[in-house]
Motif scaffolding. Structure first.
Motif, PDB file in Angstrom:
ATOM      1  N   MET A  28       0.835  -1.211   0.000  1.00 35.88           N
ATOM      2  CA  MET A  28       0.000   0.000   0.000  1.00 35.88           C
ATOM      3  C   MET A  28       0.868   1.259   0.000  1.00 35.88           C
ATOM      4  O   MET A  28       0.607   2.208  -0.738  1.00 35.88           O
ATOM      5  N   ARG A  40      -4.544   4.824  -4.330  1.00 34.54           N
ATOM      6  CA  ARG A  40      -4.536   4.324  -2.963  1.00 34.54           C
ATOM      7  C   ARG A  40      -5.213   2.972  -2.948  1.00 34.54           C
ATOM      8  O   ARG A  40      -6.378   2.857  -3.283  1.00 34.54           O
ATOM      9  N   LEU A  41      -4.468   1.953  -2.570  1.00 35.90           N
ATOM     10  CA  LEU A  41      -5.059   0.616  -2.478  1.00 35.90           C
ATOM     11  C   LEU A  41      -5.742   0.495  -1.124  1.00 35.90           C
ATOM     12  O   LEU A  41      -5.107   0.678  -0.099  1.00 35.90           O
ATOM     13  N   ALA A  42      -7.015   0.181  -1.155  1.00 32.77           N
ATOM     14  CA  ALA A  42      -7.718  -0.036   0.112  1.00 32.77           C
ATOM     15  C   ALA A  42      -7.440  -1.462   0.571  1.00 32.77           C
ATOM     16  O   ALA A  42      -7.182  -2.351  -0.247  1.00 32.77           O
ATOM     17  N   ALA A  43      -7.472  -1.666   1.892  1.00 35.46           N
ATOM     18  CA  ALA A  43      -7.043  -2.948   2.444  1.00 35.46           C
ATOM     19  C   ALA A  43      -7.878  -4.136   1.940  1.00 35.46           C
ATOM     20  O   ALA A  43      -7.337  -5.191   1.623  1.00 35.46           O
ATOM     21  N   LEU A  46      -6.955  -4.900  -1.653  1.00 33.98           N
ATOM     22  CA  LEU A  46      -5.629  -5.508  -1.716  1.00 33.98           C
ATOM     23  C   LEU A  46      -5.672  -6.973  -1.279  1.00 33.98           C
ATOM     24  O   LEU A  46      -5.093  -7.847  -1.933  1.00 33.98           O
TER      25      LEU A  46
ATOM     26  N   PHE B  67      -4.564  -9.082   8.838  1.00 34.16           N
ATOM     27  CA  PHE B  67      -4.125  -8.259   7.710  1.00 34.16           C
ATOM     28  C   PHE B  67      -4.630  -6.818   7.879  1.00 34.16           C
ATOM     29  O   PHE B  67      -3.890  -5.855   7.691  1.00 34.16           O
ATOM     30  N   ASP B  95     -10.413   3.259   3.632  1.00 36.51           N
ATOM     31  CA  ASP B  95     -11.433   2.672   2.773  1.00 36.51           C
ATOM     32  C   ASP B  95     -11.206   1.189   2.728  1.00 36.51           C
ATOM     33  O   ASP B  95     -10.082   0.724   2.904  1.00 36.51           O
ATOM     34  N   LEU B  96     -12.252   0.441   2.487  1.00 34.46           N
ATOM     35  CA  LEU B  96     -12.075  -0.998   2.345  1.00 34.46           C
ATOM     36  C   LEU B  96     -11.901  -1.392   0.887  1.00 34.46           C
ATOM     37  O   LEU B  96     -11.190  -2.332   0.571  1.00 34.46           O
ATOM     38  N   SER B  98     -11.081   0.030  -3.096  1.00 35.05           N
ATOM     39  CA  SER B  98     -10.609   1.171  -3.860  1.00 35.05           C
ATOM     40  C   SER B  98     -10.840   1.014  -5.352  1.00 35.05           C
ATOM     41  O   SER B  98     -10.448   1.869  -6.115  1.00 35.05           O
TER      42      SER B  98
END
Lengths: 104, 168
Positions: A28, A40-43, A46, B67, B95-96, B98
């Motif tokens: 990230m 922006r990679l969100a969790a 990802l 995680f 954010d969850l 994207s």
């Protein structure tokens, strides 16, 4: 296999980040850094992408002795081929774009 | 001054974004979600806007929770198949999902969940409608509601798919 469909921006940046071994949060941060904060990679995104990429064999989790430690991933040879092909495809897109705009 | 409160509130399953907005509004007003119950939300006092709150439907997965914790999110709790997270706003945006694909995957998870419990209610309802106790109608009402929810979720998914035709 290199002639596959276009990668999504998330997939592309995940693969780019994993040229060196990195854990999730590292991916990230690296993506944020490379794109100057644009991508922006969100969790959740990802996490899903990492398991899909592992299933495809483009990346692998590195073995750890300690299970409680953060899992690191690295690009496989197959992943590297896909990534190189994508960079080539993107260059073609950008070149064509610039040429068309100049002519216009 | 009280520093804890519980609010009972009902959201339909397709209103999960509205639920999330409400929880974030509470956080902006200095009440952050601390635990969840059946239609009940327990809040604790915090600095206004100290946290952002997110929720999603996700099967129980220890690896996923750790995680999320790695990325600075804190697991609040779960209710039915929904999990709730919060993260300090000072630690960056939270954010969850994207991209459109992962939003569609999320709606698929919700859809699958609704189909399973909707289908089970339909089956139980039909079997019980031959039963002398005549309570099968309760399950049939539930099944109808669940199928309606499924339709709403499907509508959201179709909207995202139309968007994806132009960009990711």
């Amino acid at each position: 296999m290199a002639e596959g469909p276009a990668l999504t921006e998330s997939t592309y940046y995940i693969l780019l980040s994993l040229v060196k071994p990195r854990h999730g949060y590292g991916i990230m941060q690296r993506t944020d850094e490379m794109s100057c904060g644009r991508v922006r990679l969100a969790a959740g995104t990802l996490y899903g992408a990492l398991s899909a990429l592992c299933a495809k064999g483009w990346i692998i989790p590195l073995p750890t002795e300690d299970e409680s430690r953060r899992k690191e991933y690295r690009l496989t040879e197959k992943g590297m081929i896909v990534l190189r092909a994508e960079v080539k495809r993107l260059r073609e897109l950008a070149d064509n774009g610039e040429r068309a705009l100049k002519e216009g | 001054m009280e520093d804890r409160k519980t609010i009972r509130k009902w959201f339909w399953v397709w209103e999960f974004e509205k639920e999330e907005d409400w929880l974030n509004e509470m956080a902006l007003n200095g009440w952050v979600l601390e635990s969840v119950g059946m239609c009940s939300y327990n809040f604790v006092r915090s600095a206004p806007g100290e946290y952002s709150v997110r929720l999603e439907m996700h099967p129980y997965d220890e690896a996923y929770l750790s995680f999320m914790q790695e990325t600075g999110a804190e697991y609040i709790g779960r209710m039915m198949a929904w999990i709730y997270f919060r993260k300090k706003t000072a630690d960056g945006p939270f954010d969850l999902f994207s991209d459109i694909d992962s939003k569609i995957d999320h709606l698929d998870r919700i859809g699958k969940f609704l189909s399973i419990i909707g289908g089970a209610n339909l089956l139980i309802g039909l079997v019980n409608s031959w039963n002398p106790t005549r309570l099968g109608w309760i399950n049939l009402v539930c099944a109808t509601l669940l199928m309606y929810s499924l339709g709403r979720i499907h509508g959201k998914k179709e909207a995202l798919k139309r968007e994806r035709m132009l960009h990711e």
